[in-house]
Design a protein around this motif. Sequence first.
Motif, short mmCIF file in Angstrom:
data_model
loop_
_atom_site.label_atom_id
_atom_site.label_comp_id
_atom_site.label_asym_id
_atom_site.label_seq_id
_atom_site.Cartn_x
_atom_site.Cartn_y
_atom_site.Cartn_z
N ALA A 212 0.63 -1.29 -0.04
CA ALA A 212 -0.06 -0.01 -0.05
C ALA A 212 0.75 1.40 -0.05
O ALA A 212 0.25 2.31 -0.01
CB ALA A 212 -0.90 0.03 1.19
N ASP A 233 6.10 -8.39 -0.61
CA ASP A 233 5.64 -6.99 -1.00
C ASP A 233 4.41 -7.60 -1.72
O ASP A 233 4.15 -8.29 -2.51
CB ASP A 233 6.73 -6.57 -1.75
CG ASP A 233 6.31 -4.98 -2.20
OD1 ASP A 233 5.05 -4.66 -1.83
OD2 ASP A 233 7.00 -4.39 -2.90
N ILE A 234 3.32 -6.65 -1.35
CA ILE A 234 2.08 -7.26 -2.00
C ILE A 234 1.58 -5.57 -2.71
O ILE A 234 1.65 -4.55 -2.22
CB ILE A 234 0.88 -7.51 -1.16
CG1 ILE A 234 -0.41 -7.70 -2.08
CG2 ILE A 234 0.54 -6.66 -0.17
CD1 ILE A 234 -1.41 -8.62 -1.25
N GLY A 236 -1.34 -3.44 -5.24
CA GLY A 236 -2.50 -3.09 -5.75
C GLY A 236 -3.06 -1.76 -5.46
O GLY A 236 -2.42 -0.72 -5.00
N SER A 238 -7.11 0.55 -5.55
CA SER A 238 -8.48 0.65 -5.51
C SER A 238 -9.19 0.60 -6.85
O SER A 238 -10.04 -0.14 -7.34
CB SER A 238 -9.16 1.59 -4.65
OG SER A 238 -8.17 2.64 -4.34
N ASP A 302 2.41 4.82 -11.09
CA ASP A 302 3.29 3.91 -10.35
C ASP A 302 4.63 3.61 -11.16
O ASP A 302 4.34 3.21 -12.27
CB ASP A 302 2.75 2.81 -9.62
CG ASP A 302 1.77 3.24 -8.54
OD1 ASP A 302 2.08 4.14 -7.88
OD2 ASP A 302 0.97 2.38 -8.37
N ARG A 326 5.60 6.75 -6.74
CA ARG A 326 4.43 7.35 -7.48
C ARG A 326 4.83 8.66 -7.78
O ARG A 326 5.24 9.31 -7.08
CB ARG A 326 3.14 7.36 -7.04
CG ARG A 326 2.90 7.72 -5.43
CD ARG A 326 1.44 7.45 -5.08
NE ARG A 326 0.53 7.78 -5.72
CZ ARG A 326 -0.22 7.29 -6.53
NH1 ARG A 326 -0.41 5.87 -6.36
NH2 ARG A 326 -1.31 7.97 -7.17
N LYS A 423 -0.55 4.35 5.53
CA LYS A 423 0.48 4.92 4.86
C LYS A 423 0.93 6.01 5.38
O LYS A 423 0.33 6.89 5.63
CB LYS A 423 -0.39 5.21 3.56
CG LYS A 423 -1.25 4.44 2.75
CD LYS A 423 -1.72 4.86 1.36
CE LYS A 423 -2.89 3.59 0.75
NZ LYS A 423 -2.54 3.37 -0.77
O1 DLL Z 1 -3.22 0.81 -1.26
C1 DLL Z 1 -4.32 -1.02 -1.88
C2 DLL Z 1 -3.55 -1.99 -1.07
C3 DLL Z 1 -3.91 -2.31 0.13
C4 DLL Z 1 -2.37 -2.56 -1.75
C5 DLL Z 1 -3.15 -3.22 0.90
C6 DLL Z 1 -1.63 -3.37 -0.79
C7 DLL Z 1 -1.65 -3.77 0.33
P1 DLL Z 1 -4.94 2.55 -2.75
O2 DLL Z 1 -5.40 3.17 -1.45
O3 DLL Z 1 -5.86 2.90 -3.89
O4 DLL Z 1 -4.64 1.13 -2.79
O5 DLL Z 1 -3.44 3.08 -3.17
C8 DLL Z 1 -2.90 2.82 -4.27
O6 DLL Z 1 -0.53 2.82 -3.22
O7 DLL Z 1 -1.01 3.27 -6.68
C9 DLL Z 1 0.85 2.85 -5.29
O8 DLL Z 1 1.09 4.06 -5.40
C10 DLL Z 1 0.70 2.45 -3.69
N1 DLL Z 1 0.97 1.20 -3.53
C11 DLL Z 1 0.15 0.07 -3.50
N2 DLL Z 1 0.86 -0.97 -2.96
C12 DLL Z 1 2.34 -0.75 -3.09
C13 DLL Z 1 3.38 -1.52 -3.07
C14 DLL Z 1 -3.97 0.35 -1.89
N3 DLL Z 1 3.54 -2.74 -2.78
C15 DLL Z 1 -1.31 3.12 -4.39
N4 DLL Z 1 4.84 -0.70 -3.15
C16 DLL Z 1 -0.64 2.56 -5.60
C17 DLL Z 1 4.45 0.49 -3.68
C18 DLL Z 1 2.13 0.60 -3.43
N5 DLL Z 1 3.57 1.28 -3.64
#
Ligand code: DLL
Length: 433
Positions: A212, A233-234, A236, A238, A302, A326, A423
């Motif tokens: 995230a 690392d995961i 994604g 929304s 990203d 990003r 975050k």
């Molecule tokens: O952050 C979804 C999520 C939840 C991913 C839990 C992983 C774990 P949003 O709030 O829409 O969704 O933010 C998405 O977060 O475009 C990236 O810029 C950043 N991001 C997400 N995962 C990663 C990662 C969630 N593993 C935005 N490494 C994305 C770097 C990440 N940036």
Amino acid sequence: MLYWDKEKECMPREHLLELQLRRLKEAAYRVYAFVPAYKAKFDAAGIKPDDINTLDDLKRMPFTTKQDLRDNYPFSLFAVPMSEVVRIHSSSGTTGKPTVVGYTRKDLEIWTELMARALTSAGGTKRSVIQNAYGYGLFTGGLGVHYGAERIGASVIPSSGGNTKRQIMLMQDFGTTLLTCTPSYALFMAEVMSEMGVKPSDLKVQSGIFGAEPWSENMRREIENKLSINAFDIYGLSEIIGPGVAIECPYKCGLHIAEDHFLVEIIDPVTEEVLPDGSQGELVITSMTKEALPLIRYRTRDLTTLNREQCECGRTHVRMQKVMGRSDDMVIIRGVNVFPSMVESVLLNVPGVEPHYLLVVERFGNLDQLEVQVEVSESIFSDEVRKLEDLGRRISKDLESALGVAVKVRLVEPKTIARSEGKAQRVIDKRNI
Ligand code: DLL
């Protein structure tokens, strides 16, 4: 090697490409027929769904941006009537209205399956006790991980974010084996644990699935050491579905993107030209199977690279490198692009430095200045002034040679920089305030 759905995750690439073409066509027909904003975009680009005959034709389709989601706030990009939408999430965003996303029952089913794949790829099984400390609510982290964890049959502790001491008590008492949260929160938990006198050996946690937000390899090492776990690392977002778009496998050499649902490209963010595999650029994703909110060529902002070589784990899906940042978080200092992750990598190579930092950008006259605030360990902070000054100079020098621009370094006392339960905010740009 453990897989959740070996047939799909290890599908021969020629079959995968056939599946993608079929699904891409379906998505094109769906958005053209049911989303007026897409019909207008396709018409303006002079392309019809019938023109999509190869995967290469993807290039001819229009991009979708965050602005398109804002312009169609809240539901105008939905491709189904609201009666078919069973869940709504949104991401807060720093300015203006949030981004709203919707799911049909089938979308939720696919998301759950993708999260089940992700958790399995990181070693999760029905015997796992998963403490899910991603925030529950409009953020997709909490519920996204939750349903995947239930699907694999694990015992789920929906602890959500916050109340850190209780998180640690739950880990101890419930025997958590797998922790899911943001990397910055994992680090904060490690800190609170040590304050409480809880040692990693008192816990059963073996691994963590963190995402995230961007985090460097050095941060991974830091978290793995402090918590004595294996960190995955995961990735994604929304707009595309939530967590589970991509996940690392045990080889940790890139995150496998679920290519049976998402078609990915890397573009030059300025010229919008599609770049060859291996080049760094902006990740663009087409969600081919989404019913409620299918997005064509969504510009994620990203930055990463793609690698289509076969991975040793047997999965055939393309790998993306750890996201370096990003574009919104990039600061331009006297013409040089600086990402917080670059600063993080340098800082965590310096002994005595704690993994808590903040970038503060200011403008004096016409000159931009980047100040990096970083915490140093208690022992160094209370040491002689000369030693502190030496450390400051060393960090400045290391940062300057890595970034190519002079940086002001401010060493701060332990625990001065705000901790994050979700975050982390890494940049304060006072030029825009
Ligand atoms: O952050 C979804 C999520 C939840 C991913 C839990 C992983 C774990 P949003 O709030 O829409 O969704 O933010 C998405 O977060 O475009 C990236 O810029 C950043 N991001 C997400 N995962 C990663 C990662 C969630 N593993 C935005 N490494 C994305 C770097 C990440 N940036």
